[in-house]
Design an enzyme around this catalytic site. Structure first.
Site, PDB file in Angstrom:
ATOM      1  N   CYS A 104       9.870   2.296   2.267  1.00 31.18           N
ATOM      2  CA  CYS A 104      10.306   3.497   3.013  1.00 31.18           C
ATOM      3  C   CYS A 104      11.301   3.867   2.785  1.00 31.18           C
ATOM      4  CB  CYS A 104      10.453   3.605   4.292  1.00 31.18           C
ATOM      5  SG  CYS A 104       8.096   3.996   4.624  1.00 31.18           S
TER       6      CYS A 104
ATOM      7  N   ASN B 149       4.294   3.254  -2.252  1.00 34.80           N
ATOM      8  CA  ASN B 149       4.730   3.919  -0.797  1.00 34.80           C
ATOM      9  C   ASN B 149       5.364   5.248  -1.568  1.00 34.80           C
ATOM     10  OD1 ASN B 149       6.476   4.586   1.274  1.00 34.80           O
ATOM     11  ND2 ASN B 149       6.461   1.902   2.187  1.00 34.80           N
ATOM     12  N   THR B 150       6.531   6.505  -1.037  1.00 34.87           N
ATOM     13  CA  THR B 150       6.663   7.752  -0.991  1.00 34.87           C
ATOM     14  C   THR B 150       7.539   6.699  -2.192  1.00 34.87           C
ATOM     15  OG1 THR B 150       7.805   7.551   1.006  1.00 34.87           O
ATOM     16  CG2 THR B 150       6.049   8.660   1.065  1.00 34.87           C
TER      17      THR B 150
END
Lengths: 449, 75, 418
Positions: free
Chosen positions: C135, C200-201
């Site tokens: 994250c 992930n982002t």
């Protein structure tokens, strides 16, 4: 449309038939536009509106820019968004016709110009005064378009309009459920805001002399359009209940809705776009039935296909190959019956269409309470003669490059130069002619300096 | 722009040298293009060195292909 | 009907479609709805010390009237106490014993902390663990998430701490906010990871409000960068999956994440080396029901290709994904316009003229109609015209016979012999 029974609910029938696009429809439609290069829609527009450009601007949220692109090319851009036969012009040329569905260019143009009307943003500024003056006779689309452009070039422009309001055909001649009068009056305002003086209720040749214009101005633009419907030349034309379509639509457009047509039987003579306008107005005013009486057949009618479809949808009846012979009164000076004769089509005539011929002993009668004549328009020949301009039965002759008449100081544009037999003149064509006339005047005047 | 025409010109130069019996002996590539040195196979003319400056990417592919072809023939 | 079941690092799943850790897996209620809809597994929203969130949290990139081409969030890990989550995990697992539940975990880089949480979640019967080193927002400022995921040593160390306590497979979720994702993938495998999941982002700021000059989204007039996901990130994710998959020194299983919204995306990720798949944004956009066509479409595709098992797809495109130096310089394609399909929008002309090699000419044909033609000798086969062409089939890229293949590496080797 609902059948009105009282004067109060007549009004609803004259709201614009086509609704504005909803915001989501706009977004979907602008997203569908391919943003063609060297786009055929632009080429198909008589005023060459850069259609992909204004659509892209709507998409980017640049609404002022979109309105500017439209109104720059076409000073009647808001009117044309509603009245242009788009399927024959921009939308007809859209490349998506071959792949899916054409872009709703007219509706998007309407969306952009609606924004401009609502937001009162000035789109144009007058040019630096060049000391020259131009008089424009007539404030219809050709006259206003010329006025707007001349003002932007820096001319001092005076427009003479014999009617109470400016705008000509757009203000008085197009049925309100297609074009509300407010749209045309906004376009008038746009022109006035550039310092153009518009003298309404001022008829040239009566309230102002032709000579005065010729002496007081550096140039004159004649943009008087056309006049009323010609006389049919048959007995009973002067009876009560026999109307001229131009005058009839003018009253409706100006808000004079009457309840005296409710439940009446009406006949419209002719089958052009004006005839359809008259017929659909009659129906909306409550006429019980409306027949369009035309001496030729369906194939020869000059109305646009979408207008014809609209009339059929309104429940208008069509009497093809039928010609009125006389109107017969009810003994009290009001029309009660119409004597008609059946027609058949003969050889091809000068207009390229088969000539209608009377069928012997085919006379019959129609019971009617209202007649509206819509068989074309006469020309302002006497005014044209007063200017001493070369003309062909009231069609002023101009140099197609410069829009100059036989008198080089006098220019002409719009319906006043529109010839016979080539369909119906379009607002968009008149607007373009006005623009070109202004450009020609600018070029001529500059070359003299 | 007709870059193809420039390539054809460069190809012709390469072909001519090859036909004259020259072979590629060195290639220097820098910011200004490919500088390809041709020298005759003929022992007597060893001092006649021709350097072509090749501008187009197609020419840079072409001489490499020609070079490989010559190698394959040799082997 | 092909067999859609997978074996991902020892975890058996009825199909490859798992919900990724995120808002859709926040509660037992949601995960159970997802399982009813057909999802094969779910990675529970990241567990750790409960946090507090801000409002608002999400924003999206809308493109040409299309909603959610990309999506951005500034939401943190779970804001519910661990015991509540564990109770719901146990309850869900009991109701859906065949479905996979993975616990996503994020704690401070302290050995005891990892040991403690691993034991707690395994006690309620999860099928595996996913370590959230990815994250990019919020938690990273506290030394967790991508802050630790960007440092290979930290990835390796924390993975090994988790592994020390774990009995179920450990998946390490990688952050794309790093220059070379294979470095952290390698670190994870060195730390003993059983699998990796990516991506992930991506760090992102969705936009600026042109009226208020606030960031989008804004929290009382202030904003922060978030994590970007959704359809727009798919190409980035696919390339990172491919980079990891083609590493010859490791056969670590990959769970593919990033912009998967249809069975087509799913098949592409599997072909590029992913054994399992995770989906989040598409489920947030359309609901859990999207899995139905993912399963159905993938099944039909496998049947059409004559493949008995979805596992037969895994990695089939990996050998085709190479360094630039391995590409054939002599391969040649040129654009060809099919006049009967062309609608004459002239997009190809202007794109080529302004953006490529000026080789598409507009002319008027002998019938006076507008037409377009490619000057093939100047066409470099870049594809731009066929990309901008709005009509499928109007522009084909035609293969032209050329010389024998020669790659850049081969060319340089040849020149080095001079």
């Amino acid at each position: 449309m609902r059948i009105p029974d009282t004067k109060e609910n007549l009004w609803k029938n004259f709201d614009e038939v086509r609704a504005d696009l909803k915001p989501k429809e706009v977004m979907e439609e602008v997203s569908r536009c391919l943003f063609c290069y060297d786009a055929p829609c632009t080429k198909a527009c008589p005023t060459n509106i850069n259609v992909p450009s204004f659509i892209k601007k709507i998409a980017s949220g640049n609404m002022k820019g979109a309105a500017h692109v439209i109104m720059e090319a076409n000073p009647m851009g808001a009117t044309c968004a509603r009245v242009c036969p788009t399927e024959e012009l921009c939308e007809g040329a859209c490349v998506l016709n071959d792949a899916s569905l054409p872009i709703m260019i007219g509706d998007l143009q309407r969306h952009a110009t609606n924004w401009a009307m609502k937001n009162h943003e000035p789109l144009f500024q007058p040019g630096k005064p060049n000391g020259k003056t131009v008089a424009i006779v007539g404030s219809g689309p050709a006259g206003l378009s010329a006025a707007r452009e001349l003002a932007r070039y820096g001319f001092k422009v005076t427009v003479y309009e014999k009617k109470d309001k400016a705008g000509g055909l757009d203000t008085y001649g197009i049925v309100p459920f297609r074009l509300p009068q407010a749209i045309s009056l906004w376009e008038v305002e746009q022109v006035e805001s550039l310092g153009v003086a518009i003298h309404t209720n001022t008829e040239v040749g009566k309230d102002v002399q032709v000579e005065t214009l010729m002496n007081d101005f550096d140039a004159v633009v004649l943009a008087v359009g056309m006049s009323d419907v010609p006389l049919l030349g048959i007995p009973g034309e002067d009876l009560d209940g026999v109307h001229d379509a131009i005058q009839f639509i003018e009253k409706v457009k100006d808000g004079h809705l009457t309840d005296r047509f409710i439940g009446k039987r009406a006949a419209v003579i002719g089958a052009g776009n004006t005839a359809i306008d008259a017929a659909t107005c009659l129906k909306r005013l409550g006429a019980a039935n409306v027949s369009m009486v035309y001496r030729r057949s369906e194939a020869e009618m000059t109305a646009y296909p979408f207008e014809y479809a609209f009339a059929k949808q309104d429940g208008i009846e069509f009497r093809w190959l039928t010609q009125p012979k006389s109107f017969i009164d009810d003994g009290l000076g009001h029309v009660a019956r119409m004597e008609c004769v059946r027609m058949k089509l003969g050889e091809i005539d000068a207009s390229g269409r088969r000539r209608p011929e009377k069928v012997k002993n085919s006379e019959f009668y129609m019971d009617i309470d209202v007649v509206v004549k819509a068989t074309g328009q006469v020309r302002y020949t006497s005014l044209i003669e007063a200017f001493g301009l070369e003309n062909d039965h009231g069609i002023v002759k101009v140099n197609p490059e410069t829009y100059q008449t036989s008198n080089p100081k006098v220019y002409a544009a719009g319906d006043v130069i529109f010839g016979n037999g080539s369909g119906e003149a379009m607002v968009v064509a008149a607007a373009e002619q006005g623009k070109k006339t202004a450009r020609a005047i600018q070029e001529q005047m500059l070359s003299r300096i | 722009m007709h870059e193809y025409k420039i390539f054809l010109k460069e190809k012709k130069q390469i072909d001519e040298l090859m036909e004259q019996g020259c072979q590629i002996v060195s290639v220097k590539e820098n910011l200004n293009g490919a500088f390809v040195q041709f020298r005759p196979i003929d022992e007597e003319a060893l001092d006649q060195v021709n350097t072509l400056r090749l501008l187009t990417p197609d020419s840079r592919k072409y001489f490499t292909n020609q070079l490989r072809l010559k190698r394959q023939v040799k082997n | 009907m092909a067999d859609l079941s997978i074996n991902f690092a020892g975890i058996k799943s009825m199909n490859p479609f798992w919900l990724a850790s995120g808002p859709p897996t926040n509660s037992g209620y949601q995960v159970q709805r997802a399982f009813e809809a057909g999802w094969g597994g779910a990675v529970w929203k990241t567990l750790g010390d409960p946090i507090v969130n801000v409002t608002s949290r999400f924003s999206a990139l809308h493109y040409n009237g299309q909603r959610v081409a990309g999506f951005n969030n500034i939401e943190l890990i779970t804001d519910r106490p661990l015991d509540v989550n564990l109770r719901e995990i146990a309850e869900t697992k009991k109701k859906f014993p065949k479905q996979v539940i993975i616990a996503s975990l994020m704690v401070e880089p302290v050995q005891e902390k990892w040991h403690e949480i691993v034991k707690k979640v395994e006690d309620v019967g999860v099928d595996g663990l996913e370590l959230n080193f990815g994250c990019p927002h919020g938690m990273a400022e506290r030394g967790m998430g991508s802050a630790s995921g960007q440092v290979p040593e930290l990835v390796e160390k924390q993975t090994s701490w988790a592994k020390e306590a774990a009995e179920t497979p450990v998946i390490v979720k990688l952050t794309p906010n790093i220059t070379d994702i294979t470095a952290t993938a390698y670190a994870a495998s060195q730390g003993g990871a059983d699998a990796i999941s990516l991506i992930n982002t991506i760090n992102s700021l969705m936009g600026i409000d042109l009226d208020t000059w606030n960031t989008i989204p804004n929290v009382a007039g202030k904003g922060t960068h978030g994590g970007y996901c959704g359809p727009a990130v798919k190409p980035i994710a696919l390339s990172m999956v491919g980079e990891c998959a083609r590493q010859t020194d490791s056969n670590i299983p990959i769970s593919g994440i990033g912009g998967i919204g249809t069975w087509r995306d799913a098949a592409e990720f599997m072909l590029m080396g992913a054994t399992g798949l995770q989906v989040c944004t598409a489920a947030m956009h359309h609901g859990f029901r999207i899995v139905e066509d993912m399963i159905d479409g993938l099944n039909n595709y496998l049947d059409e290709k004559g493949l008995a098992s979805v596992m037969d797809l895994v990695g089939r495109s990996v050998p085709k994904y190479r360094d630039w130096g391995d590409l054939d310089l002599n391969h040649r394609v040129v654009a060809r316009i099919n006049q009967d399909q062309c609608i004459h929008c002239n997009k190809c002309h202007i794109a080529c003229e302004d953006g490529a090699h000026q080789c598409i000419e507009m002319y008027t044909d002998k019938n006076g109609k507008p037409a377009l033609k490619v000057r093939e000798e100047d066409c470099v086969g870049c594809n731009l015209c066929s990309i901008v062409c709005p009509v499928d089939g109007a522009i084909d890229m035609i293969e032209k016979p050329g010389e024998e293949p020669m790659t850049w590496n081969e060319r340089q080797a040849l020149l080095n012999t001079l």
